[in-house]
Scaffold this active site. Structure first.
Site, short mmCIF file in Angstrom:
data_model
loop_
_atom_site.label_atom_id
_atom_site.label_comp_id
_atom_site.label_asym_id
_atom_site.label_seq_id
_atom_site.Cartn_x
_atom_site.Cartn_y
_atom_site.Cartn_z
N ASP A 514 5.28 -7.54 -4.26
CA ASP A 514 5.85 -6.63 -5.24
C ASP A 514 5.55 -5.19 -4.87
O ASP A 514 4.50 -4.89 -4.30
CB ASP A 514 5.24 -6.90 -6.63
CG ASP A 514 5.74 -8.21 -7.21
OD1 ASP A 514 6.76 -8.73 -6.71
OD2 ASP A 514 5.12 -8.71 -8.16
N ASP A 516 4.29 -2.76 -6.32
CA ASP A 516 3.42 -2.14 -7.34
C ASP A 516 1.96 -2.28 -6.90
O ASP A 516 1.68 -2.74 -5.79
CB ASP A 516 3.65 -2.77 -8.72
CG ASP A 516 3.29 -4.26 -8.74
OD1 ASP A 516 2.68 -4.75 -7.76
OD2 ASP A 516 3.62 -4.93 -9.73
N ASP A 518 -0.54 -4.17 -7.87
CA ASP A 518 -0.98 -5.54 -7.58
C ASP A 518 -0.44 -6.04 -6.26
O ASP A 518 -1.16 -6.68 -5.48
CB ASP A 518 -0.51 -6.48 -8.70
CG ASP A 518 -1.61 -6.73 -9.71
OD1 ASP A 518 -2.72 -6.18 -9.51
OD2 ASP A 518 -1.34 -7.44 -10.69
#
Ligand code: 0RA
Length: 653
Positions: A514, A516, A518
């Site tokens: 992803d 992002d 994380d």
């Protein structure tokens, strides 16, 4: 008429040979500097600095200044003797001109100097000259200032006096030729890391580096600048590399001297981790493929510690055999040798071949260690105890590894159930996507081209290998799956990290996480695993990172993707001309799972449209330091690093 011919003008006949030499460099630049990408571009700077380092090693120079100027020209200034400017009899021109225009002419005047630095390819400053659209050489020497300028290596006038001076030194400013290099944009961090390394490797020299490009200014209007100076040399380098780990012994074990005419400097520390980190250098070059100096180091270490452990009586109760690996668990070491005529071998020409180097290094390490162990019995005990624990753990790890391999043999294809394999069998054409999470994995399975793309979903956060003992790593389900999916075998005992890459099933291994915070974290965990356990795959260029878009921008029936905020703003700006774009029209992808299969294919997986970032190791020592810091226990340096490099901070805040 070629560029060189135009610049050549009515240059006399005896220069033709020189010009032909420089033209050869321009025709096949990769042969001289490795490549014409970012690496080669930065290599130009190292090549120039090497000459200054040589001056410093000879004891003639103690300060080197490096500047990235506006427009990506580079200035390297030293306070050495200055390149000689007197008449060079054979060539019948100024020695300065000969140094700058004749291939490999650098050290010809000065056979006595112990000339050992010299870049990876050791090609000399004339190569840099040939690959620069402009270069100026200024020499302060004998009370005067001399100058000569060049275009693509061709002198624009004879060496001239331009003033008087009470200093000595050389100032070289060059602009890389943008018709040769893919990009001429210098990376400050890259150069900074190399300067730090050079300062550690050559104690006593002060190296300053600054980035004086307008866009690099900070809020207060200051240019980034760093001053590197190390009195302790490798002693400090080892400490620096190990600063994110917990020391097992307080002192650095260190020696600096000469053995059989070969300068050897070694520093080592033990920490409480399970990773081995040995950086080996020959003539200031990181030899990550190892070679005779590394073998010498290992032999000396194993031999001396083994003998000490046996004599100490601490081993008596243990029946297990201790191997070389056990002596290196939790070891951080730097080995630096200077070799007059190095033979570099191996795939990336970073493996030292000279046989005569092994014994001196081995002896030096033995002597250094024997003295240390004798003088520090408490530390010696700690080290031996650690080795015994490592040997026990290694036995457990071997059992775990054997399980991985046996499972392969037994279950038919032996491939993990989670892997959706491709139909193509030629590894060169095959790709595997390591995908964060089962849901994104599902989308990727639908979106892929199953002919050549395989999908391997990974459970969220994989194990942090930086903190785990080896047997835990080989028992880990996700990690076992990665090994079996890739088709590589876990290495044998003595050299646990040697992979059988010829069995590799995919030549593109793409990490897809992803976009992002994380996702970045998971990406780092996976990279840490590859860096520590499958480094060859990185070195051989098989590891890539996928770049999913951050935004989907929609207006009416039209849609477009944006990979950063600038792209998004430009699109919004463009559309505003007609009618306002509502912010509902902008979709921020929080994860891969939010894209449907078609979108994921279009933006991230389709070779026609996607951007894959290839993972490379720019600076091996720095890389180790960064991984241990990112994955270690100390929070402030990690936060600082993340804040400095964060891509998503303003989005996810
Ligand atoms: C050849 C001979 C001498 C010095 C140098 C080259 C020299 C080259 C560079 C390149 C950058 N900085 C440099 N500093 C020196 C010896 C000169 C003598 O004998 O005085």
């Amino acid at each position: 008429m070629s560029e060189a011919e135009k610049n050549r003008g009515d240059y006399s006949a005896d220069n033709i040979q020189i010009l032909e030499g420089l033209e050869a460099v321009r025709k096949r630049p990769a042969m001289y500097i490795g490549d014409v990408g970012v690496k080669g571009l930065h290599h130009l700077v190292y090549e120039v600095i090497d000459n200054s380092i040589d001056e410093a090693m000879g004891g003639y120079c103690d300060t080197i200044r490096v500047v990235i100027n506006e427009g990506n020209s580079i200035t390297v200034e030293d306070n050495g003797r200055g390149i000689p400017t007197s008449l060079h009899k054979k060539e019948n021109k100024s020695a300065l001109e000969v140094v700058m225009t004749v291939l490999h002419a650098g050290g010809k005047f000065d056979k006595d100097t112990y000339k050992v630095s010299g870049g990876l390819h050791g090609v000399g400053v004339s190569c840099v000259n040939a690959l620069s659209c402009d270069l100026s050489a200024i020499v302060h020497r004998e009370g005067k200032v001399f100058q000569q300028e060049y275009k693509i290596g061709v002198p624009q006038y004879d060496v001239k006096e331009i003033g008087t001076s009470d200093k000595n030194g050389t100032i070289i400013t060059f602009t890389p030729d943008n018709t040769i290099f893919e990009s001429i944009e210098y990376n400050y961090e890259t150069l900074k890391n190399r300067m730090r390394e050079l300062a550690f490797l050559n104690k006593g020299i002060t190296i300053t580096i600054s980035d004086e490009r307008e866009e690099s200014k900070d809020e207060e209007g200051n240019f980034p600048k760093e001053v590197f100076h190390s009195e302790g040399g490798l002693r400090e380098f080892a400490k620096y590399l190990d600063k994110s780990r917990e020391p097992l012994i307080e002192e650095v074990i260190y020696m600096d001297g000469e053995k059989d005419g070969i300068p050897v400097e070694v520093a080592m520390v033990y920490n409480t981790s399970y990773t081995e980190n040995i950086q080996a250098y020959v003539n200031n070059i990181n030899t990550h493929e190892g070679g005779t100096h590394l073998t010498g180091f290992r032999r000396g270490l194993t031999h001396t510690l083994k003998k000490y452990a046996e004599d100490s009586g601490l081993l008596a109760k243990e029946k297990i055999e201790i191997t070389g690996d056990d002596f290196r668990e939790g070891l951080t070491a730097v080995v630096s040798v200077k070799v007059a005529e190095p033979q570099f071998e191996g795939q990336t020409k970073t493996k030292l071949g000279n046989r005569e180097v092994q014994a001196p290094v081995s002896q030096a390490v033995s002597e250094m260690l024997n003295i240390y162990l004798e003088e520090h019995p408490n530390d010696a005990k700690k080290i031996v105890e650690k080795i015994i624990i490592a040997a026990r753990a290694r036995n457990a790890a071997r059992k775990a590894r054997e399980m991985v391999q046996r499972k392969n043999v037994m279950s038919g294809s032996g491939l993990p159930g989670k892997l959706a394999d491709c139909s193509e069998k030629d590894p060169e054409l095959c790709e595997v996507f390591l995908v964060e999470g089962d849901s994104a994995g599902g989308t990727a399975k639908q979106g892929r081209d199953r002919n050549f793309q395989a999908i391997m979903p990974l459970r969220g956060k994989i194990l942090n290998v930086e903190k785990a003992m080896q047997h835990k790593i080989f028992e880990n389900e996700e990690i076992k799956n990665i090994y079996t999916a890739l088709g590589v075998r876990v290495g044998t005992e003595e050299d646990a990290k040697a992979l059988n890459t010829e069995k590799l099933r995919y030549h593109k291994i793409v990490i897809m996480c992803d976009a992002d915070v994380d996702g970045s974290h998971i990406e780092t965990l996976i990279l840490t695993f590859f860096f520590r356990y499958m480094k060859e795959l990185i070195e051989q260029g098989y590891i890539y990172i996928a770049t999913p878009p951050l935004y989907l921008l929609k207006k009416g029936a039209k849609s477009e993707y944006a990979w950063d905020n600038e792209q998004r703003d430009r699109y919004v700006e463009r559309m505003r001309g007609n009618s306002p774009v509502s912010s509902v029209g902008i979709q921020r992808y929080k994860g891969l799972g939010e894209m449907n299969a078609e979108q994921l294919w279009d933006t991230t997986m389709n070779p026609e449209n996607r951007t894959l970032r290839q993972v490379t190791i720019e600076n091996a020592a720095e890389c180790d330091q960064i991984f241990s810091m990112l994955m270690g226990d100390d929070v402030p340096p990690r936060r600082e690093f993340i804040e400095k490099h964060a891509k998503y901070a303003n989005i996810d805040a």
